[in-house]
Design a protein around this motif. Structure first.
Motif, PDB file in Angstrom:
ATOM      1  N   GLU A 140       0.816  -1.215   0.000  1.00  0.00           N
ATOM      2  CA  GLU A 140       0.000   0.000   0.000  1.00  0.00           C
ATOM      3  C   GLU A 140       0.852   1.269   0.000  1.00  0.00           C
ATOM      4  OE1 GLU A 140      -2.388  -0.462   3.448  1.00  0.00           O
ATOM      5  OE2 GLU A 140      -3.805  -1.886   2.520  1.00  0.00           O
ATOM      6  N   GLN A 141       2.102   1.173   0.500  1.00  0.00           N
ATOM      7  CA  GLN A 141       2.887   2.383   0.690  1.00  0.00           C
ATOM      8  C   GLN A 141       4.174   2.440  -0.132  1.00  0.00           C
ATOM      9  OE1 GLN A 141       2.899   1.974   5.129  1.00  0.00           O
ATOM     10  NE2 GLN A 141       1.925   3.994   5.102  1.00  0.00           N
ATOM     11  N   ILE A 142       4.617   1.320  -0.681  1.00  0.00           N
ATOM     12  CA  ILE A 142       5.844   1.285  -1.492  1.00  0.00           C
ATOM     13  C   ILE A 142       5.492   0.781  -2.880  1.00  0.00           C
ATOM     14  CG2 ILE A 142       8.191   0.395  -1.674  1.00  0.00           C
ATOM     15  CD1 ILE A 142       7.806   2.125   0.765  1.00  0.00           C
ATOM     16  N   ASP A 143       5.955   1.492  -3.928  1.00  0.00           N
ATOM     17  CA  ASP A 143       5.620   1.073  -5.283  1.00  0.00           C
ATOM     18  C   ASP A 143       6.621   0.046  -5.793  1.00  0.00           C
ATOM     19  OD1 ASP A 143       7.910   2.428  -6.024  1.00  0.00           O
ATOM     20  OD2 ASP A 143       6.862   4.179  -6.836  1.00  0.00           O
ATOM     21  N   ALA A 144       6.419  -0.416  -7.041  1.00  0.00           N
ATOM     22  CA  ALA A 144       7.240  -1.496  -7.603  1.00  0.00           C
ATOM     23  C   ALA A 144       8.691  -1.077  -7.791  1.00  0.00           C
ATOM     24  CB  ALA A 144       6.646  -1.950  -8.940  1.00  0.00           C
ATOM     25  N   ALA A 145       8.958   0.230  -7.879  1.00  0.00           N
ATOM     26  CA  ALA A 145      10.333   0.712  -8.031  1.00  0.00           C
ATOM     27  C   ALA A 145      11.024   0.911  -6.688  1.00  0.00           C
ATOM     28  CB  ALA A 145      10.335   2.013  -8.819  1.00  0.00           C
ATOM     29  N   GLY A 146      10.343   0.623  -5.597  1.00  0.00           N
ATOM     30  CA  GLY A 146      10.934   0.788  -4.282  1.00  0.00           C
ATOM     31  C   GLY A 146      10.826   2.202  -3.751  1.00  0.00           C
ATOM     32  N   MET A 147       9.954   3.000  -4.347  1.00  0.00           N
ATOM     33  CA  MET A 147       9.753   4.370  -3.884  1.00  0.00           C
ATOM     34  C   MET A 147       8.472   4.452  -3.059  1.00  0.00           C
ATOM     35  SD  MET A 147      12.389   5.654  -5.333  1.00  0.00           S
ATOM     36  CE  MET A 147      12.135   7.407  -5.069  1.00  0.00           C
ATOM     37  N   VAL A 148       8.479   5.373  -2.062  1.00  0.00           N
ATOM     38  CA  VAL A 148       7.275   5.583  -1.259  1.00  0.00           C
ATOM     39  C   VAL A 148       6.212   6.228  -2.156  1.00  0.00           C
ATOM     40  CG1 VAL A 148       6.297   6.744   0.756  1.00  0.00           C
ATOM     41  CG2 VAL A 148       8.647   5.883   0.828  1.00  0.00           C
ATOM     42  N   LYS A 149       5.010   5.681  -2.145  1.00  0.00           N
ATOM     43  CA  LYS A 149       3.947   6.186  -2.999  1.00  0.00           C
ATOM     44  C   LYS A 149       3.525   7.593  -2.559  1.00  0.00           C
ATOM     45  CE  LYS A 149       1.970   1.669  -4.142  1.00  0.00           C
ATOM     46  NZ  LYS A 149       0.755   0.818  -4.103  1.00  0.00           N
ATOM     47  N   ASP A 150       3.088   8.397  -3.540  1.00  0.00           N
ATOM     48  CA  ASP A 150       2.653   9.763  -3.236  1.00  0.00           C
ATOM     49  C   ASP A 150       1.456   9.786  -2.288  1.00  0.00           C
ATOM     50  OD1 ASP A 150       4.651  10.585  -4.866  1.00  0.00           O
ATOM     51  OD2 ASP A 150       3.375  11.168  -6.555  1.00  0.00           O
ATOM     52  N   ALA A 152       0.859   7.493   0.083  1.00  0.00           N
ATOM     53  CA  ALA A 152       1.129   6.523   1.149  1.00  0.00           C
ATOM     54  C   ALA A 152       0.473   6.947   2.460  1.00  0.00           C
ATOM     55  CB  ALA A 152       2.631   6.348   1.337  1.00  0.00           C
ATOM     56  N   SER A 153       0.258   8.241   2.652  1.00  0.00           N
ATOM     57  CA  SER A 153      -0.457   8.741   3.832  1.00  0.00           C
ATOM     58  C   SER A 153      -1.207  10.004   3.434  1.00  0.00           C
ATOM     59  CB  SER A 153       0.522   9.040   4.972  1.00  0.00           C
ATOM     60  OG  SER A 153       1.302  10.177   4.658  1.00  0.00           O
ATOM     61  N   PRO A 154      -2.269  10.385   4.165  1.00  0.00           N
ATOM     62  CA  PRO A 154      -2.996  11.614   3.827  1.00  0.00           C
ATOM     63  C   PRO A 154      -2.095  12.849   3.847  1.00  0.00           C
ATOM     64  CG  PRO A 154      -4.258  10.269   5.344  1.00  0.00           C
ATOM     65  CD  PRO A 154      -2.915   9.640   5.251  1.00  0.00           C
ATOM     66  N   LEU A 155      -1.179  12.914   4.846  1.00  0.00           N
ATOM     67  CA  LEU A 155      -0.275  14.060   4.918  1.00  0.00           C
ATOM     68  C   LEU A 155       0.618  14.128   3.693  1.00  0.00           C
ATOM     69  CD1 LEU A 155       1.006  16.435   6.396  1.00  0.00           C
ATOM     70  CD2 LEU A 155       2.494  14.788   7.609  1.00  0.00           C
ATOM     71  N   LEU A 156       1.148  12.972   3.302  1.00  0.00           N
ATOM     72  CA  LEU A 156       2.042  12.945   2.139  1.00  0.00           C
ATOM     73  C   LEU A 156       1.293  13.343   0.874  1.00  0.00           C
ATOM     74  CD1 LEU A 156       4.967  12.316   1.394  1.00  0.00           C
ATOM     75  CD2 LEU A 156       4.274   9.960   0.933  1.00  0.00           C
ATOM     76  N   LEU A 157       0.068  12.902   0.754  1.00  0.00           N
ATOM     77  CA  LEU A 157      -0.739  13.263  -0.421  1.00  0.00           C
ATOM     78  C   LEU A 157      -0.967  14.781  -0.461  1.00  0.00           C
ATOM     79  CD1 LEU A 157      -2.397  12.364  -2.871  1.00  0.00           C
ATOM     80  CD2 LEU A 157      -4.330  12.002  -1.330  1.00  0.00           C
ATOM     81  N   ASN A 158      -1.296  15.368   0.679  1.00  0.00           N
ATOM     82  CA  ASN A 158      -1.532  16.819   0.741  1.00  0.00           C
ATOM     83  C   ASN A 158      -0.252  17.597   0.427  1.00  0.00           C
ATOM     84  OD1 ASN A 158      -4.239  16.521   1.392  1.00  0.00           O
ATOM     85  ND2 ASN A 158      -3.838  16.480   3.609  1.00  0.00           N
ATOM     86  N   LYS A 159       0.878  17.112   0.934  1.00  0.00           N
ATOM     87  CA  LYS A 159       2.139  17.799   0.684  1.00  0.00           C
ATOM     88  C   LYS A 159       2.524  17.750  -0.799  1.00  0.00           C
ATOM     89  CE  LYS A 159       2.992  19.302   4.768  1.00  0.00           C
ATOM     90  NZ  LYS A 159       2.986  20.772   5.007  1.00  0.00           N
ATOM     91  N   HIS A 160       2.263  16.626  -1.431  1.00  0.00           N
ATOM     92  CA  HIS A 160       2.550  16.526  -2.871  1.00  0.00           C
ATOM     93  C   HIS A 160       1.655  17.488  -3.658  1.00  0.00           C
ATOM     94  CE1 HIS A 160       5.628  13.502  -3.384  1.00  0.00           C
ATOM     95  NE2 HIS A 160       5.055  12.733  -2.462  1.00  0.00           N
TER      96      HIS A 160
END
Length: 773
Positions: A140-150, A152-160
């Motif tokens: 749910e939080q890490i994509d196939a490339a090993g990066m944290v998904k945009d 991954a959390s509500p705060l992270l989504l808002n910051k993006h």
């Protein structure tokens, strides 16, 4: 003194090329842990451990035979990541993704083995903890490339989202700036310096716009400036980016804690997956090379290897041999010329014994191998890539160590026993060493050139004397193992082939004759007789095998023909059933249509009847040649009690006039017949005698309207006189004139009660059923 595993590994690698074979098998492994396990494999300590390992390989080979693919994709060595998590270190996105991929591979293997018939492999897979909540969290939080998904959390989504908004404002500001100050800029594009958006301005204008200067170009004619209007946005972007990275770090730390909580299960799963992949790698290797799982015999001495092939030799040219030692035989003694394959034979047997004890399959059709507690090898030839010590002192020191440590549970392999010293003394030592080892009930494999040693082997029932076949005519080895026959060295013959002077050869042969003992001469004569008997036996064997081969080929051809015939019969029956069912359905549909549409127009009824008649065409069992017919021929319709004249032919279809109806019929359903001689009926009909039977059908086909009506009137009169209640009038379809005239006439007949068109089986619209009063 007991050897260490390292010492044994070095001895195996040097003596039997054990490491090279393991590298070949490891090439079938799916990830590094199983590859390392295969490369470091050594003989196991207990018979039960060996049996368990071999059972896994056996099930793996069965899965390969059934084409069941056990997918280990995604497996990797996650030990470092798990250890770091246990130390409360934060794992990176790629490390967390590697854990997820590993657990996905565990789930795939678990699912495949659970659905297969491999109880031991499945039992191992069932023991794994698949850690599904951990997989979901990472996924749910890490994509196939090993990066944290945009998201991954509500705060992270808002910051993006905030980052993108600020960036868009900055780009708009930059475009406006470039548009209004293009004359003062070196380039009308922006650039990024240390993550801050800048423009390239002329040197004299670097301080004109306020803000900050981040450096100059190489020529010094331009400077990278961050105008005052950019500063606020750049600062905000940098702050947001720091907040994003902090949130990503928090998410990775949270996931690392979950990995730490599942560390024991993850390490256990890694060990299980290593076992499973190791077993499948062994199975794939054996299946690819047509090998087998050896039967490990406990408390038995029988050694048997059928069609054994060394895995490092060219599979296209390797000669398969069968080796066997029975319960009462302790030693196999192989003789024959140099380069004849003695050492390869010893290495093959020694290698397969070692592989079996390490839980590996072997390249045989069948193998029975006793369980040994210790394995000893002394091979000092130049055929190994790495030369080992070959002096007599090194040779005898190894043998001394073997004699001190071996017992009835030991397997000993000695190449060229007693070599490297005086032949007489070497032969004596060889005989004494073999006697000692056999007295201690060791299993011994050895090779020799010494006549004295071969003579000892012929007289001791505990020794199986054998040789490698050598073609005396071509002076080339065949590499075939011959049990029960000792081999000659062919030294003089080989020397002659390499053009050694004839005078030297004659002198050598004379010297040999002078010094040869009578026993050696008798052994040489016996070897010659044995070889002659063996050659005759091989000729008979070849003839028998050829006869069996011809018989097998004939039987195979017969079975193939029978199978082909069965397939053809089944296909034909199936197609016939399908066609019949299709025709039944079409006929039912037409009949239902006729029943529903009572007031259907005349031409529509005709078309439906034609369709129904066409369905009566039989399905030919075999394609027949098209009959040579032409327009005007009178023909019989196959499968129908109807005949008529061909009025038109187009391609393979003819139009036939039958009872005034035109029908389109395939040419292969027509058969030419003699045209019937139709006599015109007399217009005057006399009443039938009551003694004669009244015909129930009147055929008017071929008559003119007037002639037909007269015949009809006379026929109705006779029917009334004979008290007939119902008759059938056949008038045909044609243009419909005769039919209409018949119906009009019948309507005016006082004796007629009812008239109806005949049914499809009674002539359809080409006939009329008349009911009389």
């Amino acid at each position: 003194m007991r050897r260490t595993n390292e010492e044994c590994k070095i001895e195996f690698d040097q003596a039997i090329d054990y490491d090279k074979v393991l590298q070949q098998i490891a090439g079938h492994a799916s990830f590094s842990c199983s590859r390392d396990a295969i490369l470091s494999a050594m003989p196991l300590d207990s018979h039960d451990e060996i049996q368990q390992a071999l059972e896994l390989v056996k099930e793996g080979m069965e899965l390969e035979r059934k084409a069941v693919y056990v997918n280990f994709t995604g497996c990797s060595d996650i030990r470092d990541a798990v250890v770091r998590a246990r130390k409360e270190m934060v794992l990176s996105g790629p490390e967390l993704n590697a854990v997820r991929l590993f657990l996905n591979a565990c789930q795939s293997v678990h699912r495949t083995l659970n659905e297969s018939e491999a109880p031991h492999l499945n039992e191992l897979s069932q023991s794994m903890d698949l850690c599904r909540p951990l997989v979901r969290s990472i996924q749910e939080q890490i994509d196939a490339a090993g990066m944290v998904k945009d998201d991954a959390s509500p705060l992270l989504l808002n910051k993006h989202r905030e980052y993108n908004d600020v960036r868009m404002h900055l780009q708009t500001t930059a475009r406006d700036f470039i548009k209004s100050h293009s004359q003062q800029l070196m380039e009308t594009v922006t650039t990024t310096i240390q993550g801050r958006l800048c423009v390239l301005v002329r040197a004299q204008d670097k301080n004109t716009f306020g803000g900050m200067v981040h450096g100059s170009s190489q020529s010094g004619q331009a400077f990278y400036a961050e105008p005052r209007s950019f500063v606020t946005y750049n600062n905000r972007l940098q702050n947001i980016n720091d907040e994003i990275e902090a949130e990503k770090h928090r998410i990775c730390k949270e996931l690392s804690v979950k990995v730490r909580k599942n560390a024991l299960a993850l390490l256990s799963d890694l060990e299980t997956m290593t076992y499973l992949d190791e077993a499948m790698a062994k199975a794939r290797w054996a299946y690819e090379k047509d090998g087998c799982v050896p039967l490990m015999e406990n408390n038995r001495r029988k050694l048997y290897m059928e069609a054994a092939r060394h895995p490092l030799l060219d599979p296209e040219n390797v000669v398969a041999n069968t080796y066997t030692l029975n319960e009462s035989q302790y030693c196999m003694m192989i003789s024959g010329p140099n380069m004849g394959g003695k050492t390869v034979t010893l290495k093959t047997i020694g290698l397969f014994v070692t592989l079996a004890h390490a839980g590996f399959p072997v390249l045989c059709h069948t193998a029975h191998i006793p369980f040994y507690e210790s394995l000893w090898f002394v091979i000092g030839d130049n055929q190994s890539i790495e030369n080992n010590l070959s002096t007599f002192s090194a040779h005898i020191s190894k043998i001394a160590r073997i004699c001190d440590n071996c017992d009835r549970n030991s397997f000993v392999l000695l190449d060229e026993l007693g070599s490297g010293t005086d032949p007489a003394e070497g032969a004596g030592l060889a005989v004494a060493i073999l006697e000692y080892l056999m007295d201690r009930e060791c299993t011994v494999l050895t090779s020799t050139h010494y006549h004295q040693v071969k003579s000892f082997g012929q007289t001791d029932a505990r020794i199986l004397v054998a040789s490698m076949e050598f073609n005396a005519e071509t002076l080339h080895p065949t590499y075939r193992f011959i049990p029960g026959v000792s081999g000659a060295s062919y030294a003089f013959d080989i020397a002659a082939q390499y053009h050694l002077k004839e005078s030297i050869l004659k002198r050598a042969y004379a010297f040999k004759e002078e010094n040869a003992r009578q026993s050696e001469k008798e052994i040489e004569h016996l070897e010659q007789m044995q070889n002659e008997v063996h050659e005759q036996k091989e000729r008979f064997r070849a003839l028998i095998e050829d006869a069996h081969r011809v018989q097998r080929e004939a039987q195979a051809k017969k079975e193939a023909m029978d199978a082909k015939k069965r397939d053809m019969d089944e296909n034909y029956a199936r197609e016939l059933d399908e066609m019949l069912e299709e025709k039944r359905n079409e006929a039912d549909a037409i009949v239902r249509t006729l029943r529903k549409q009572k007031n259907t127009k005349f031409h529509e009824q005709t078309e439906k009847i034609h369709e129904l008649n066409a369905l009566a065409e039989p399905i030919p069992e075999e394609p027949a040649e098209t009959p040579k017919l032409k327009v005007g021929d009178y023909v019989q319709l196959d499968g129908l009690n109807s005949h008529g004249e061909i009025t038109d032919i187009r391609k393979q279809e003819a139009t036939v006039s039958v009872n005034g109806m035109k029908m389109k019929v395939k040419m292969n359903r027509l058969k030419k017949i003699q045209r019937p001689n139709v006599q015109k009926k007399k217009t005057e009909l006399h009443l039938l005698s009551s003694k004669k039977r009244m015909p129930l059908e009147l055929n008017l086909i071929g008559m003119h309207v007037d002639e037909g009506l007269r015949a009809l009137d006379d026929y109705i009169d006779q029917a009334v006189a004979n008290h007939v209640s119902q008759v059938r009038i056949v008038h045909g379809m044609g243009a419909g004139k005769l039919r209409q005239a018949v119906w009009d006439d019948l309507h005016h007949q006082p004796a007629v009660k009812e008239i109806t068109a005949a049914g499809p089986n009674d002539g359809g619209l080409g006939a009329t059923i008349v009911t009389l009063k």
